[in-house]
Design a protein around this motif. Structure first.
Motif, PDB file in Angstrom:
ATOM      1  N   PRO A   1     127.855 -53.802  13.367  1.00  0.00           N
ATOM      2  CA  PRO A   1     127.734 -53.374  14.607  1.00  0.00           C
ATOM      3  C   PRO A   1     125.825 -54.459  14.737  1.00  0.00           C
ATOM      4  O   PRO A   1     126.025 -53.822  16.291  1.00  0.00           O
ATOM      5  N   GLN A   2     125.543 -54.824  14.718  1.00  0.00           N
ATOM      6  CA  GLN A   2     124.287 -55.638  13.799  1.00  0.00           C
ATOM      7  C   GLN A   2     124.417 -56.852  13.672  1.00  0.00           C
ATOM      8  O   GLN A   2     123.743 -58.067  15.218  1.00  0.00           O
ATOM      9  N   LEU A   3     124.392 -56.860  12.949  1.00  0.00           N
ATOM     10  CA  LEU A   3     124.926 -58.622  12.543  1.00  0.00           C
ATOM     11  C   LEU A   3     126.475 -59.521  12.789  1.00  0.00           C
ATOM     12  O   LEU A   3     126.322 -60.432  12.154  1.00  0.00           O
ATOM     13  N   GLY A   4     127.250 -58.534  12.865  1.00  0.00           N
ATOM     14  CA  GLY A   4     128.805 -59.197  13.012  1.00  0.00           C
ATOM     15  C   GLY A   4     128.732 -60.130  14.256  1.00  0.00           C
ATOM     16  O   GLY A   4     127.796 -60.307  14.911  1.00  0.00           O
ATOM     17  N   ASN A   5     129.532 -60.746  14.205  1.00  0.00           N
ATOM     18  CA  ASN A   5     130.007 -61.951  14.977  1.00  0.00           C
ATOM     19  C   ASN A   5     130.405 -61.551  16.899  1.00  0.00           C
ATOM     20  O   ASN A   5     129.887 -61.788  17.370  1.00  0.00           O
TER      21      ASN A   5
ATOM     22  N   THR B   1     133.216 -68.950  18.441  1.00  0.00           N
ATOM     23  CA  THR B   1     132.529 -68.030  18.516  1.00  0.00           C
ATOM     24  C   THR B   1     132.015 -66.996  17.512  1.00  0.00           C
ATOM     25  O   THR B   1     131.879 -65.914  17.048  1.00  0.00           O
ATOM     26  N   GLU B   2     132.432 -67.588  16.431  1.00  0.00           N
ATOM     27  CA  GLU B   2     132.078 -67.201  14.838  1.00  0.00           C
ATOM     28  C   GLU B   2     130.716 -68.017  14.088  1.00  0.00           C
ATOM     29  O   GLU B   2     130.780 -67.618  12.506  1.00  0.00           O
ATOM     30  N   ARG B   3     130.237 -68.357  14.883  1.00  0.00           N
ATOM     31  CA  ARG B   3     128.812 -68.439  13.957  1.00  0.00           C
ATOM     32  C   ARG B   3     127.629 -68.363  13.864  1.00  0.00           C
ATOM     33  O   ARG B   3     126.641 -68.078  13.061  1.00  0.00           O
ATOM     34  N   TYR B   4     127.938 -66.663  14.682  1.00  0.00           N
ATOM     35  CA  TYR B   4     126.265 -66.268  14.438  1.00  0.00           C
ATOM     36  C   TYR B   4     126.576 -65.074  13.791  1.00  0.00           C
ATOM     37  O   TYR B   4     125.568 -64.785  13.148  1.00  0.00           O
ATOM     38  N   GLY B   5     127.831 -64.359  13.139  1.00  0.00           N
ATOM     39  CA  GLY B   5     127.602 -63.309  11.540  1.00  0.00           C
ATOM     40  C   GLY B   5     127.390 -63.688  10.989  1.00  0.00           C
ATOM     41  O   GLY B   5     126.142 -63.759  10.489  1.00  0.00           O
ATOM     42  N   ALA B   6     127.263 -65.277  10.299  1.00  0.00           N
ATOM     43  CA  ALA B   6     126.944 -65.933   9.627  1.00  0.00           C
ATOM     44  C   ALA B   6     125.607 -66.336   9.713  1.00  0.00           C
ATOM     45  O   ALA B   6     124.760 -66.211   9.011  1.00  0.00           O
TER      46      ALA B   6
ATOM     47  N   ALA C   1     122.957 -64.488  11.283  1.00  0.00           N
ATOM     48  CA  ALA C   1     122.438 -63.397  11.377  1.00  0.00           C
ATOM     49  C   ALA C   1     122.367 -62.870   9.771  1.00  0.00           C
ATOM     50  O   ALA C   1     121.165 -62.756   9.323  1.00  0.00           O
ATOM     51  N   ILE C   2     123.229 -63.304   9.080  1.00  0.00           N
ATOM     52  CA  ILE C   2     123.103 -62.918   7.695  1.00  0.00           C
ATOM     53  C   ILE C   2     121.650 -63.879   6.938  1.00  0.00           C
ATOM     54  O   ILE C   2     120.945 -63.232   5.705  1.00  0.00           O
ATOM     55  N   ALA C   3     121.984 -64.815   7.050  1.00  0.00           N
ATOM     56  CA  ALA C   3     121.086 -65.797   6.471  1.00  0.00           C
ATOM     57  C   ALA C   3     119.985 -65.440   7.021  1.00  0.00           C
ATOM     58  O   ALA C   3     118.184 -65.126   6.185  1.00  0.00           O
ATOM     59  N   LEU C   4     119.397 -64.959   8.112  1.00  0.00           N
ATOM     60  CA  LEU C   4     118.318 -64.350   8.079  1.00  0.00           C
ATOM     61  C   LEU C   4     117.789 -62.989   7.512  1.00  0.00           C
ATOM     62  O   LEU C   4     116.860 -62.796   7.178  1.00  0.00           O
TER      63      LEU C   4
END
Length: 253
Positions: free
Chosen positions: A106-110, A224-229, A231-234
């Motif tokens: 719900p927060q970090l997901g794609n 569209t799926e770049r942003y979960g990974a 967010a996980i890094a941060l």
């Protein structure tokens, strides 16, 4: 600061909760490497290019959305698969892969990250009878035209999407599913949603959009799926003071 691979596995499982979902492959620590992790590279797919970059940076682990060992694939370790696994094992690099669990966090997901980028207010899951819906729905603060949404997607994702006009109506309600979620378009249309956004399109998707009067945007599976990974890094760098880096290996699909 460092963390053991088993401690990181337990943390990621608690964070992303893969046991809630029936997925297309295993989630978690897919290839075991060195015990202690100081540096993590994250990316969309565990391609050879991403592995080679991790090796060049002396990373201890890689975290991806698209890992290995998909259901129904050839189990033989040869060719491309052999080369990737050999590189990981030779350099003692851990590979963590989380597929659907990363889509739906719900927060970090794609899905959550794409909604944030496009200024969509999430109202719930698209699959009304599924508490862990893979597709989501929401609203825009103010109705916008299809042309305006197309321009917004183009600017945010830095690529021109495929767009199918579903009628003359403006867009207030929207549903979306990052990656290959085009099969959800009928469900969205049946719920009277104005527009559906995903990564890919199938041949029949165009006809569905036109005939069920729902605007459709395919903005790229990778895009569209770049942003979960990312967010996980941060998140991991802040949570454990680890050295992390998101690497975007460009993919036009």
């Amino acid at each position: 600061m460092s963390i053991t691979n088993q401690a990181l596995l337990h943390y990621l499982n608690d964070l992303l909760k893969p046991a809630r979902l029936k997925d297309y492959g295993p989630n978690g620590l897919q290839v075991e490497g060195k015990q202690h992790i100081n540096k993590i590279i994250t990316g969309v797919t565990a391609s050879q290019q991403l592995i080679d970059y991790a090796i060049s940076q002396q990373a201890d682990a890689i975290f991806v959305h698209h890992g290995y060992f998909w259901r129904g694939e050839d189990p033989c370790i040869r060719g491309m698969k052999r080369n990737r696994l050999k590189a990981l094992l030779t350099h003692d690099i851990n590979l963590f892969g989380y597929h659907l669990p990363l889509d739906i966090h719900p927060q970090l997901g794609n899905n959550a990250q794409l909604a944030k980028l496009l200024d969509i207010e999430t109202t719930g899951g698209l699959e009304l009878d599924n508490p862990v819906s893979v597709a989501m729905q929401g609203i825009f603060a103010q109705p916008i035209s299809l042309a305006a949404l197309e321009a917004k997607v183009t600017t945010v994702l830095q690529r021109k999407p495929l767009v199918v006009d579903g009628g003359e109506h403006q867009i207030k309600t929207v549903a979306w599913c990052t990656g290959g979620g085009q099969s959800f378009i009928e469900m969205a249309a049946e719920q009277g949603i104005d527009a559906f956004i995903t990564g890919e399109a199938s041949e029949q998707t165009v006809h569905t959009a036109r005939e069920m009067n729902i605007h459709f945007i395919a903005a790229g599976h990778h895009a569209t799926e770049r942003y979960g990974a990312k967010a996980i890094a941060l998140h991991l760098s802040q949570q454990f003071d680890l050295e992390t880096e998101f690497v975007d290996v460009d993919n036009p699909v």
